[in-house]
Design a protein around this motif. Structure first.
Motif, short mmCIF file in Angstrom:
data_model
loop_
_atom_site.label_atom_id
_atom_site.label_comp_id
_atom_site.label_asym_id
_atom_site.label_seq_id
_atom_site.Cartn_x
_atom_site.Cartn_y
_atom_site.Cartn_z
N SER A 43 -1.65 12.55 -16.52
CA SER A 43 -0.38 12.63 -15.79
C SER A 43 0.06 14.09 -15.69
O SER A 43 1.01 14.53 -16.35
N ILE A 44 -0.67 14.84 -14.88
CA ILE A 44 -0.41 16.27 -14.71
C ILE A 44 0.86 16.45 -13.88
O ILE A 44 1.02 15.78 -12.85
N PRO A 45 1.78 17.34 -14.24
CA PRO A 45 1.77 18.22 -15.41
C PRO A 45 2.67 17.71 -16.53
O PRO A 45 3.16 18.48 -17.34
N PHE A 46 2.89 16.40 -16.59
CA PHE A 46 3.82 15.85 -17.57
C PHE A 46 3.19 15.67 -18.95
O PHE A 46 3.75 16.08 -19.96
N SER A 47 2.05 15.01 -18.97
CA SER A 47 1.38 14.72 -20.23
C SER A 47 -0.10 14.51 -19.92
O SER A 47 -0.45 13.54 -19.25
N TYR A 48 -0.94 15.43 -20.38
CA TYR A 48 -2.35 15.34 -20.03
C TYR A 48 -3.21 16.13 -21.01
O TYR A 48 -2.70 16.89 -21.84
N ILE A 90 -0.84 18.30 -23.54
CA ILE A 90 0.06 19.35 -23.11
C ILE A 90 0.87 18.82 -21.93
O ILE A 90 0.58 17.75 -21.40
N GLY A 91 1.87 19.58 -21.49
CA GLY A 91 2.61 19.20 -20.30
C GLY A 91 4.11 19.31 -20.47
O GLY A 91 4.64 19.52 -21.57
N TYR A 92 4.81 19.17 -19.35
CA TYR A 92 6.27 19.29 -19.30
C TYR A 92 6.95 18.23 -20.18
O TYR A 92 7.80 18.54 -21.01
N ALA A 93 6.58 16.96 -19.98
CA ALA A 93 7.20 15.88 -20.76
C ALA A 93 6.80 15.98 -22.23
O ALA A 93 7.58 15.66 -23.13
N HIS A 94 5.56 16.41 -22.46
CA HIS A 94 5.12 16.57 -23.85
C HIS A 94 5.93 17.65 -24.56
O HIS A 94 6.29 17.48 -25.73
N TYR A 137 10.72 24.14 -16.56
CA TYR A 137 10.33 23.62 -15.25
C TYR A 137 9.48 24.66 -14.51
O TYR A 137 8.43 24.34 -13.95
N ALA A 138 9.96 25.89 -14.50
CA ALA A 138 9.22 26.96 -13.81
C ALA A 138 7.82 27.12 -14.38
O ALA A 138 6.84 27.34 -13.64
N GLN A 139 7.70 26.99 -15.70
CA GLN A 139 6.39 27.13 -16.36
C GLN A 139 5.38 26.11 -15.86
O GLN A 139 4.22 26.44 -15.61
N TRP A 140 5.83 24.86 -15.69
CA TRP A 140 4.89 23.77 -15.37
C TRP A 140 4.77 23.45 -13.89
O TRP A 140 3.76 22.88 -13.47
N PHE A 141 5.77 23.81 -13.09
CA PHE A 141 5.76 23.40 -11.68
C PHE A 141 5.70 24.55 -10.68
O PHE A 141 5.44 24.34 -9.51
N ASN A 148 -1.29 26.77 -9.25
CA ASN A 148 0.16 26.59 -9.15
C ASN A 148 0.45 25.32 -8.35
O ASN A 148 -0.02 25.16 -7.23
N MET A 149 1.23 24.40 -8.93
CA MET A 149 1.57 23.16 -8.24
C MET A 149 2.50 23.40 -7.05
O MET A 149 2.61 22.55 -6.17
N GLU A 150 3.22 24.52 -7.07
CA GLU A 150 4.14 24.86 -5.98
C GLU A 150 5.08 23.69 -5.67
O GLU A 150 5.17 23.20 -4.55
N PHE A 151 5.79 23.26 -6.72
CA PHE A 151 6.67 22.09 -6.62
C PHE A 151 8.07 22.50 -7.08
O PHE A 151 8.47 22.25 -8.22
N PRO A 152 8.85 23.14 -6.19
CA PRO A 152 10.17 23.62 -6.59
C PRO A 152 11.12 22.49 -6.97
O PRO A 152 10.96 21.35 -6.53
N MET A 153 12.11 22.81 -7.77
CA MET A 153 13.06 21.81 -8.24
C MET A 153 13.87 21.24 -7.08
O MET A 153 14.43 21.98 -6.27
N SER A 154 13.93 19.92 -6.99
CA SER A 154 14.65 19.26 -5.91
C SER A 154 16.15 19.17 -6.22
O SER A 154 16.58 19.35 -7.36
N ASP A 155 16.93 18.87 -5.19
CA ASP A 155 18.36 18.69 -5.38
C ASP A 155 18.65 17.51 -6.31
O ASP A 155 19.58 17.55 -7.12
N LYS A 156 17.83 16.44 -6.19
CA LYS A 156 18.02 15.27 -7.05
C LYS A 156 17.75 15.61 -8.51
O LYS A 156 18.41 15.10 -9.42
N MET A 157 16.76 16.49 -8.74
CA MET A 157 16.46 16.93 -10.10
C MET A 157 17.63 17.75 -10.65
O MET A 157 18.04 17.59 -11.80
#
Length: 319
Positions: free
Chosen positions: A65-70, A79-83, A282-286, A296-305
């Motif tokens: 589950s990249i980049p949350f837990s993998y 490793i990962g954001y959620a981890h 967030y910046a580190q992982w996304f 780089n996942m190039e996944f900027p933080m959304s307004d909902k986030m």
């Protein structure tokens, strides 16, 4: 939303039938499987009591589950954001419970067995890519939400697929046991869309089916699709398309009815949200290169986030 392959250490533990074989040191890889005979919450007492008594916390983790837990380079070290969020909870427990030597044991979970392993007491905390919804709230307790995603499609740019209406006569793969699997089947039946829906055991297998041509699109949470794309040999070949069929909230899972443990988890997340530490994470992982291929996942933080950071809550997306 990962394979259920036993780690060598875990297999040795099972063969030896010995707690000593599985005890290990800090951050030992766990190997409990679905249907484990671990005690349920009523028998184990509160999670905090269980942790105090054992001197160990068991963290559920995913392997794809990249980049949350993998898993990247070290098979025994997720490793990962959620981890990283889980590890912040561990640090809080060490401080709050005066347990500086608190050990961490890792237990690999999949989409199919993650809820049973939390319910039966095998796993104390699971922070990965688990959607917080009303049906699951009947079985487990969720922390405040830590991520919001949209369910979309990953496809080869050459297919010309841009949205769900383009899927008639096409094969679409999704991961078994996920919200996306349910949504896609409901959409197909309701709209008589003519989609051939197939399910894979984990995200890695789903993307493999897309890569080898067995499917023309892969439906999943957009951020997980971005993770699969980033890990591929040719990220530029793949694009994420489609109007989100739904928005999903990710939360950390724990046993139901354990308000004391939930408070520790929520207080930890709230402090990270309030201090701004979560923005750096967030910046580190996304938004920066991540292992294993430094893409780089190039996944900027959304307004909902940004909304859930400003106003923490544990509401289900379908509430």
């Amino acid at each position: 939303m990962a394979t259920n392959t036993l780690k060598p250490l875990g297999l040795a533990c099972l063969l030896a039938l010995s707690l000593a074989a599985c005890g290990g040191g800090d951050k030992t890889a766990g190997a409990a499987q679905e249907g484990s005979s671990a005690p349920d919450q009523a028998a184990a007492g509160s999670t905090i009591d269980k942790i105090k008594k054992s001197g160990t916390i068991v963290l559920g983790h995913r392997d794809a589950s990249i980049p949350f837990s993998y898993i990247a380079d070290n098979p025994n070290q997720p490793i990962g954001y959620a981890h990283d969020l889980q590890l912040k909870v561990v640090e809080a427990l060490k401080k709050n419970l005066n347990l500086p030597d608190l050990k961490v044991r890792y237990n690999l979970v999949t989409s199919q067995n993650r809820i049973p392993l939390v319910v039966n007491g095998t796993v104390d905390l699971e922070c990965g890519s688990t959607t917080n919804n009303l049906e699951r709230q009947k079985q487990v307790q969720f922390s405040n939400n830590f991520f919001v995603v949209g369910t979309r499609l990953l496809t080869d740019k050459a297919t010309g697929i841009k949205d769900y209406a383009d899927l008639k006569g096409k094969t679409v793969v999704t991961t078994s046991g996920t919200t996306s699997e349910r949504l896609l089947k409901e959409y197909n039946d309701k709209n008589k869309a003519g989609i051939n829906v197939i399910s894979a055991k984990d995200h890695g297998e789903s993307f493999l089916m897309l890569q080898n041509g067995r499917a023309q699109a892969f439906m999943m949470d957009d951020v997980l699709l971005a993770g699969a794309r980033a890990k591929s040999a040719d990220p530029a070949k793949w694009e994420i398309v489609g109007t989100p069929m739904s928005y999903e909230n990710y939360g950390c899972m724990m046993r139901k009815g354990d308000a004391e443990f939930q408070k520790v988890v929520n207080d930890t997340l709230s402090e990270m949200f309030k201090s701004g530490e979560v923005n750096k994470m967030y910046a580190q992982w996304f938004e920066q290169p991540i292992p294993p291929k430094n893409v780089n996942m190039e996944f900027p933080m959304s307004d909902k986030m940004k909304e859930i950071i400003a106003n923490p809550n544990d509401k289900a997306a379908d509430e």
